[in-house]
Design a protein around this motif. Structure first.
Motif, PDB file in Angstrom:
ATOM      1  N   PRO A  82       0.816  -1.226   0.000  1.00 28.65           N
ATOM      2  CA  PRO A  82       0.000   0.000   0.000  1.00 28.65           C
ATOM      3  C   PRO A  82       0.846   1.272   0.000  1.00 28.65           C
ATOM      4  O   PRO A  82       0.321   2.360  -0.280  1.00 28.65           O
ATOM      5  N   GLU A  83       2.142   1.140   0.292  1.00 22.88           N
ATOM      6  CA  GLU A  83       3.015   2.323   0.217  1.00 22.88           C
ATOM      7  C   GLU A  83       3.294   2.666  -1.250  1.00 22.88           C
ATOM      8  O   GLU A  83       3.528   3.812  -1.593  1.00 22.88           O
ATOM      9  N   GLU A  84       3.264   1.650  -2.071  1.00 27.42           N
ATOM     10  CA  GLU A  84       3.599   1.868  -3.484  1.00 27.42           C
ATOM     11  C   GLU A  84       2.346   2.080  -4.349  1.00 27.42           C
ATOM     12  O   GLU A  84       2.347   2.867  -5.285  1.00 27.42           O
ATOM     13  N   TYR A  85       1.296   1.350  -3.993  1.00 24.37           N
ATOM     14  CA  TYR A  85       0.103   1.369  -4.852  1.00 24.37           C
ATOM     15  C   TYR A  85      -1.135   1.846  -4.092  1.00 24.37           C
ATOM     16  O   TYR A  85      -1.240   1.664  -2.872  1.00 24.37           O
ATOM     17  N   SER A  86      -2.059   2.418  -4.849  1.00 26.06           N
ATOM     18  CA  SER A  86      -3.377   2.712  -4.283  1.00 26.06           C
ATOM     19  C   SER A  86      -4.408   2.328  -5.342  1.00 26.06           C
ATOM     20  O   SER A  86      -4.060   2.062  -6.495  1.00 26.06           O
ATOM     21  N   GLY A  87      -5.667   2.299  -4.930  1.00 27.57           N
ATOM     22  CA  GLY A  87      -6.663   1.889  -5.910  1.00 27.57           C
ATOM     23  C   GLY A  87      -8.053   2.333  -5.514  1.00 27.57           C
ATOM     24  O   GLY A  87      -8.285   2.759  -4.374  1.00 27.57           O
ATOM     25  N   PHE A  88      -8.962   2.267  -6.467  1.00 29.32           N
ATOM     26  CA  PHE A  88     -10.365   2.496  -6.105  1.00 29.32           C
ATOM     27  C   PHE A  88     -11.209   1.311  -6.542  1.00 29.32           C
ATOM     28  O   PHE A  88     -10.790   0.520  -7.412  1.00 29.32           O
ATOM     29  N   ALA A  89     -12.367   1.182  -5.902  1.00 30.79           N
ATOM     30  CA  ALA A  89     -13.286   0.098  -6.254  1.00 30.79           C
ATOM     31  C   ALA A  89     -14.702   0.645  -6.211  1.00 30.79           C
ATOM     32  O   ALA A  89     -14.977   1.638  -5.522  1.00 30.79           O
ATOM     33  N   PHE A  90     -15.572   0.030  -6.973  1.00 29.58           N
ATOM     34  CA  PHE A  90     -16.987   0.415  -6.907  1.00 29.58           C
ATOM     35  C   PHE A  90     -17.824  -0.819  -7.208  1.00 29.58           C
ATOM     36  O   PHE A  90     -17.331  -1.799  -7.802  1.00 29.58           O
ATOM     37  N   GLY A  91     -19.068  -0.790  -6.773  1.00 28.90           N
ATOM     38  CA  GLY A  91     -19.947  -1.927  -7.058  1.00 28.90           C
ATOM     39  C   GLY A  91     -21.373  -1.451  -7.199  1.00 28.90           C
ATOM     40  O   GLY A  91     -21.819  -0.576  -6.446  1.00 28.90           O
ATOM     41  N   MET A  92     -22.054  -1.974  -8.192  1.00 29.24           N
ATOM     42  CA  MET A  92     -23.450  -1.552  -8.368  1.00 29.24           C
ATOM     43  C   MET A  92     -24.339  -2.727  -8.768  1.00 29.24           C
ATOM     44  O   MET A  92     -23.869  -3.697  -9.364  1.00 29.24           O
TER      45      MET A  92
END
Ligand code: PHE
Length: 340
Positions: free
Chosen positions: A297-307
């Motif tokens: 998590p120090e190197e990468y980040s991300g987003f997520a969504f769900g519908m």
């Protein structure tokens, strides 16, 4: 030899084959390599020289005659077939083949997939029968956490570690365990929750999950992606708003509303007079979730969504009862866009 040739010729004269099989029988018996006529040619070498001329001529004539007969019969059969074909009335209507129609859930799902494809998201899938780890633990639901109860899970009686997935977020975990960032995927699929079945809710429904993990992915990227989606899915005038929310696997978390696509925001039955319709949950992937999947998590980040897919489909086609999606009544299904 001459007698033999004469005898065969008489036999051929007496023949009158009635169908293709009999003509073929003739060819096999008389004309093929091991047939009667070619075998006479083999015997020809033993004929005394003074008879060679006479017998040779007779043999050649027999061969030509048999071949001619064969061609003649074949031609007659062909004509027969043509005259039968002429009896067919081509102006009669063909047998009617009914065209299938796509299920409304598939239509809306395909539309959603197309939009995310254009943003570079690819489609992946995961199992509907899941284990506790992928559905809950790796998504940062601690043991005994009340959020587990919120999801009304169907567990397997014999092994409560196995369950029917309650959301497609489980596929995020499988993807992050398998792939190295950048990851940009969507996960459509069927999910299950132990809810009472009514006109508005069902124990089976469908979701589309999205995941984007890379260096420097921010909440602004999430908002812009979902805003693009809303404009493509509903129309260019749609408005969106984000409200803070909570999911164990995203931090911060939000829910996205869109301006009501039926009344345009004035207030109606669908938006319960608020002018807004909630369509999805989203957020930044919690660092704990990245760690569970061995992503730093120090190197990468991300987003997520769900519908969910059912609700927008109900509204799009003005369908009043969610149960119709699962009854497969042909009278309902055939009202939708055909397959081609
Ligand atoms: N899995 C959540 C649900 O089923 C939706 C969600 C997906 C929320 C991804 C945030 C991120 O309600």
């Amino acid at each position: 030899m001459i007698d033999k040739i004469e005898e065969i010729r008489k036999k051929i004269d007496a023949l009158q084959p009635k169908n293709a099989e009999e003509v073929e029988e003739f060819r096999l018996k008389y004309l093929t390599k091991k047939g009667l006529i070619p075998s006479l040619f083999k015997d020809f070498k033993d004929v005394p020289p003074e008879q060679k001329k006479e017998i040779g001529q007779a043999l050649n004539q027999l061969k030509t005659y048999a071949q001619m007969k064969y061609n003649q019969w074949k031609e007659e059969l062909g004509k027969d077939r043509e005259s039968k074909a002429a009896d067919i009335d081509f102006s009669l209507p063909a047998n009617f083949v009914e065209l299938g129609a796509r299920h409304p859930i598939s239509i809306v799902l395909n539309d959603m997939v197309d939009i995310f494809n254009r943003l570079g998201f690819t489609v992946a899938e995961g199992p509907e029968i899941e284990d506790d780890f992928h559905n809950f633990t790796a998504l940062n639901f601690p043991e005994e956490h009340p959020a587990r109860d919120m999801q009304d899970t169907f567990f397997f009686e014999k092994n409560p570690d196995i369950l029917l997935r309650t959301h497609t977020s489980s596929v995020q975990i499988r993807a992050m365990q398998k792939l190295k960032p950048p990851i940009r995927q969507i996960y459509p699929g069927r999910v299950y929750r132990n809810e009472a079945i009514s006109a508005r809710s069902h124990c089976i429904f469908h979701q589309v999950e999205g995941l984007y993990v890379d260096k420097d992915v921010s909440f602004a990227d999430l908002k812009q992606t979902l805003y693009y989606f809303a404009k493509e899915f509903i129309g260019p005038d749609v408005k969106v708003r984000f409200r803070p929310s909570y999911f164990p696997f995203t931090e911060p978390s939000a829910e996205m509303d869109i301006s009501c696509f039926l009344c345009g925001g004035k207030g109606c039955k669908i938006c319960k007079k608020t002018g807004w319709v909630e369509i999805l949950g989203c957020g930044m992937v919690d660092p704990n979730v990245l760690k569970f999947c061995n992503i730093d998590p120090e190197e990468y980040s991300g987003f997520a969504f769900g519908m969910g897919i059912e609700r927008p489909t109900l509204v799009k086609y003005r369908i009043e009862d969610i149960r119709l999606f699962f009854e497969n009544d042909i009278r309902f299904l055939k009202q939708f866009r055909s397959v081609i």
